[in-house]
Design a protein around this motif. Structure first.
Motif, PDB file in Angstrom:
ATOM      1  N   ALA A   2      36.209   6.524 -21.745  1.00 51.38           N
ATOM      2  CA  ALA A   2      36.719   7.270 -20.676  1.00 51.38           C
ATOM      3  C   ALA A   2      37.816   6.931 -19.787  1.00 51.38           C
ATOM      4  N   ASN A   3      38.277   5.671 -19.207  1.00 46.36           N
ATOM      5  CA  ASN A   3      39.069   5.381 -18.716  1.00 46.36           C
ATOM      6  C   ASN A   3      40.546   5.118 -19.588  1.00 46.36           C
ATOM      7  N   CYS A   6      41.855   8.503 -20.305  1.00 44.91           N
ATOM      8  CA  CYS A   6      42.433   9.394 -18.871  1.00 44.91           C
ATOM      9  C   CYS A   6      43.905   7.967 -19.164  1.00 44.91           C
ATOM     10  N   ALA A  17      40.043  16.170 -22.447  1.00 47.27           N
ATOM     11  CA  ALA A  17      39.230  16.399 -22.914  1.00 47.27           C
ATOM     12  C   ALA A  17      38.889  15.304 -24.532  1.00 47.27           C
ATOM     13  N   LEU A  20      39.821  12.109 -25.308  1.00 51.63           N
ATOM     14  CA  LEU A  20      37.978  11.363 -25.518  1.00 51.63           C
ATOM     15  C   LEU A  20      37.568  11.237 -26.699  1.00 51.63           C
TER      16      LEU A  20
END
Length: 68
Positions: A2-3, A6, A17, A20
């Motif tokens: 997730a990092n 982002c 999203a 991701l």
């Protein structure tokens, strides 16, 4: 993961999203295709595995823009 998603969203087009999702797909695609040959075997997806799968994308911003 997730990092990383982002970070790439901040540095390129922010697709939220969906970024991701494509990262997960890139990380797990080899495992997915080999799954039938590895029936019953456990696979550990740890930070080192993720870093190895994303190494080319992390170092090449143009690649991360178009692949992810």
């Amino acid at each position: 993961m997730a990092n990383f998603a982002c970070k790439v969203n901040e540095e390129t087009e922010n697709i939220g999203a969906r970024r991701l999702y494509t990262i997960m797909e890139k990380i797990l695609s080899d495992l997915s295709f080999a799954a039938s040959d590895q029936s019953g075997q456990a696979v550990t997806v740890d930070p080192d595995y993720v870093r190895a799968k994303l190494a080319d994308v992390a170092t090449d911003r143009d690649l991360s823009r178009y692949i992810l």
